[in-house]
Every structure is written in C-alpha cells, then in structure tokens.
Design a protein around this motif. Structure first.
Motif, PDB file in Angstrom:
ATOM      1  N   ASP A 167       0.801  -0.997   0.010  1.00  0.00           N
ATOM      2  CA  ASP A 167       0.094  -0.057   0.139  1.00  0.00           C
ATOM      3  C   ASP A 167       0.974   1.021   0.109  1.00  0.00           C
ATOM      4  O   ASP A 167       1.977   1.026   0.003  1.00  0.00           O
ATOM      5  CB  ASP A 167      -0.920  -0.042   1.159  1.00  0.00           C
ATOM      6  N   ALA A 168       0.241   2.387   0.015  1.00  0.00           N
ATOM      7  CA  ALA A 168       0.745   3.582  -0.065  1.00  0.00           C
ATOM      8  C   ALA A 168       2.021   3.969   1.268  1.00  0.00           C
ATOM      9  O   ALA A 168       2.795   4.779   0.931  1.00  0.00           O
ATOM     10  CB  ALA A 168      -0.194   4.909  -0.285  1.00  0.00           C
ATOM     11  N   LYS A 169       1.411   3.499   2.137  1.00  0.00           N
ATOM     12  CA  LYS A 169       2.415   3.594   3.494  1.00  0.00           C
ATOM     13  C   LYS A 169       3.645   2.451   3.286  1.00  0.00           C
ATOM     14  O   LYS A 169       4.360   2.363   4.239  1.00  0.00           O
ATOM     15  CB  LYS A 169       1.653   3.286   4.503  1.00  0.00           C
ATOM     16  N   GLN A 170       3.775   1.865   2.242  1.00  0.00           N
ATOM     17  CA  GLN A 170       4.874   0.816   2.093  1.00  0.00           C
ATOM     18  C   GLN A 170       4.769  -0.447   2.925  1.00  0.00           C
ATOM     19  O   GLN A 170       5.625  -1.038   3.480  1.00  0.00           O
ATOM     20  CB  GLN A 170       6.206   1.516   2.418  1.00  0.00           C
ATOM     21  N   GLN A 171       3.300  -0.722   3.190  1.00  0.00           N
ATOM     22  CA  GLN A 171       3.042  -2.022   4.061  1.00  0.00           C
ATOM     23  C   GLN A 171       2.567  -2.897   3.208  1.00  0.00           C
ATOM     24  O   GLN A 171       1.737  -2.837   2.501  1.00  0.00           O
ATOM     25  CB  GLN A 171       1.832  -1.365   5.052  1.00  0.00           C
ATOM     26  N   PRO A 172       3.236  -4.012   3.101  1.00  0.00           N
ATOM     27  CA  PRO A 172       3.000  -5.144   2.296  1.00  0.00           C
ATOM     28  C   PRO A 172       1.743  -6.167   2.929  1.00  0.00           C
ATOM     29  O   PRO A 172       1.762  -6.099   4.070  1.00  0.00           O
ATOM     30  CB  PRO A 172       4.088  -6.027   2.190  1.00  0.00           C
ATOM     31  N   PHE A 173       0.901  -6.642   2.112  1.00  0.00           N
ATOM     32  CA  PHE A 173      -0.274  -7.286   2.569  1.00  0.00           C
ATOM     33  C   PHE A 173      -0.231  -8.746   1.632  1.00  0.00           C
ATOM     34  O   PHE A 173      -0.156  -8.509   0.284  1.00  0.00           O
ATOM     35  CB  PHE A 173      -1.755  -6.735   2.343  1.00  0.00           C
ATOM     36  N   ILE A 174      -0.497  -9.809   2.184  1.00  0.00           N
ATOM     37  CA  ILE A 174      -0.628 -11.195   1.445  1.00  0.00           C
ATOM     38  C   ILE A 174      -2.101 -11.196   1.266  1.00  0.00           C
ATOM     39  O   ILE A 174      -2.826 -10.986   2.393  1.00  0.00           O
ATOM     40  CB  ILE A 174      -0.011 -12.441   2.148  1.00  0.00           C
TER      41      ILE A 174
END
Ligand SMILES: Nc1ncnc2c1ncn2[C@@H]1O[C@H](COP(=O)(O)OP(=O)(O)O)[C@@H](O)[C@H]1O
Ligand SMILES: [Mg+2]
Length: 256
Positions: free
Chosen positions: A176-183
């Motif tokens: 996401d835009a906050k550089q947080q990855p999601f599986i």
C-alpha cells in the motif's frame, strides 16, 4: 485515471454490471439473489475502479474464483470479493475462516464479513509486488518491504496456516501507499498441509527465475544462490526461528 464509477447496488441489475456481479454470465434470479445478499452485508454502493477490467468495467482484480471491486460500507471504502458463478468453489466461507486465522497473526487484509458469494475485507490500495518493485529501485524501502513479507510468511508458518499460492506471489502480495505489504487471497489456504509459506516466497523472490527475482537482485544486489538453497533446505527441515533468521540473513546479503 478515469473518474471512479459509484453506483447503488440496484444498478447491478443492468448490463454490464450484472455480468460483473455474476461473472461471467448473469441470469435474472442469480442477480436478484446476489443483490439481496449484498444488502444483508450492509453494502449500499459499489465503486468500479482499478487496474483490471471485465466487460470494460474497471475492477480491482480478477482471479479464477473471484472478482474484486470496491464496496461502500458505513461510509468506508472496503474490498469486496465476488464469487464467480463458474468458480469451482461452493462458497467463500472457507476463505473467510482461513483469513480469520491469518488475521490473528496480523497477516492479510482484515476480514469484515463473508457469505456464500461475497467476502468483505479491508481495501488494500496499492500495487502488486512486481509493479511495486518496478517503481521502487532503491535498496530502501525494498529491503524493508521484502523482509516484512518474509516475516509475515514466518508468522503463517508458525501458526500452521499454509497459504498455498505464494509461489504465485505476483498476484498475491500488494504493497500500500504506506509501504506496508499485504498477503492476499486465502482461498486455497489450509491448516491441514505442511506449511511452505517462507520456502515458497523465498524461492520465488530470491532463488527463482521470475521477473520479480531479477528485479529484487537488481535492487538489492546479486545474492548467493547456493547459500540460499542450502538455508532453505535447513529451514524446510526444521522451521525454527534460528533457521529462519539465518535464511533472512543469507537472502539479504550480497554475494561477495
Ligand atoms: N483486499 C483487497 N484489496 C485490494 N485488491 C484486492 C483485494 N483482494 C483482492 N484484490 C485484487 O483482486 C485480485 C483477485 O483476488 P483474489 O483473492 O486473488 O481472487 P482469486 O481467488 O479468484 O484468485 C487480486 O489479485 C488483487 O489484485
Ligand atoms: Mg488469486
């Protein structure tokens, strides 16, 4: 980007939206059933936007089981996975229970609700891993994000949940835009299989021959392939924290 199309769910009776709600082909009773089912979730409007399109309608994404779109729920934008009419799955409840388990270790979009044909969850507004790597060529934040993805896979391994499709990581990791990855996509996940989350994703990002592996090597520097294969073998044999941390260290150190 085109302006998003936001429509009340009653509009889903009309083409081309009926065919999106009942992909790939709508019939009147199924459309009606699904509109009612959506109403029970509290969804009043759907938003069509995103990088994929079906019947010329923009959507978040499309797989073999579902079509993902944006839903408006209590004033919030959330993700809605719509079960395809031709999916070889009877319902999305299995995915919901697997996602619930993933959520307990802070992995995956937060589950909101699920029924046979719909799964509502946190909307992840961002880019799939290949595109994200293409846009982020600096060592940082690439290193931090990839490490976070591996840590999430470790937590899934430790909790006994096998995602099952992490060797297809191009479609199943969004940043996401906050550089947080999601599986995402726990549709083929299982608690009855040997876990292979860390090994599948490591193989894919660090040891394989995919475009993602090439981009990762370009950004992080050439890795030591043989040492990674060895560390993967050790971890696979004994999935303890020590072996995982050793694997991390090998994956993220450049070849001398
Ligand atoms: N929570 C979400 N937020 C944003 N996009 C999503 C979300 N869930 C799925 N998508 C998009 O929809 C696509 C298809 O969803 P997925 O769960 O993989 O369906 P399938 O089970 O059919 O493969 C994904 O590749 C992704 O692009
Ligand atoms: Mg998928």
């Amino acid at each position: 980007m085109n302006a998003p199309i936001i429509l009340p769910i009653e509009k889903m009776k009309e083409e081309p939206y009926a065919n999106v709600l009942c992909y790939p082909r709508a019939n009147e009773t199924e459309v009606q059933t699904r509109i009612e089912e959506l109403r029970k979730h509290g969804v009043k409007k759907l938003e069509f936007a995103g990088g994929t399109s079906v019947f010329n309608v923009p959507v978040l994404g499309k797989g073999f089981v579902g079509i993902a779109v944006i839903a408006h729920l209590n004033g919030q934008r959330v993700a809605l996975k719509i079960r395809r009419v031709d999916a070889d799955r009877l319902g999305l409840q299995h995915e919901a229970s697997m996602l619930t388990k993933a959520n307990t270790v802070n992995v995956g979009p937060k589950l909101i609700s699920a029924t046979t044909n719909f799964l509502l969850m946190q909307l992840i507004d961002g880019d799939l891993l290949p595109k994200w790597l293409e846009l982020h060529k600096k060592k940082e934040p690439a290193r931090t994000v990839l490490m976070d993805i591996l840590e999430q896979c470790w937590r899934l391994d430790a909790t006994g949940l096998d995602h099952g499709e992490l060797s297809k990581a191009p479609k199943h990791v969004i940043i996401d835009a906050k550089q947080q990855p999601f599986i995402i996509d726990f549709e083929t996940a299982s608690i009855n299989r040997k876990t292979a989350n860390v090994t599948a994703i490591c193989q894919y990002i660090f040891a394989g021959n995919s475009s993602v592996a090439h981009m990762a090597a370009e950004t992080l520097g050439e890795n030591n392939h043989d040492a990674i294969v060895e560390a993967l073998r050790t971890y696979k044999h004994n999935k303890n924290r020590e072996n995982f941390e050793h694997l991390l260290q090998i994956c993220f150190s450049e070849k001398k």
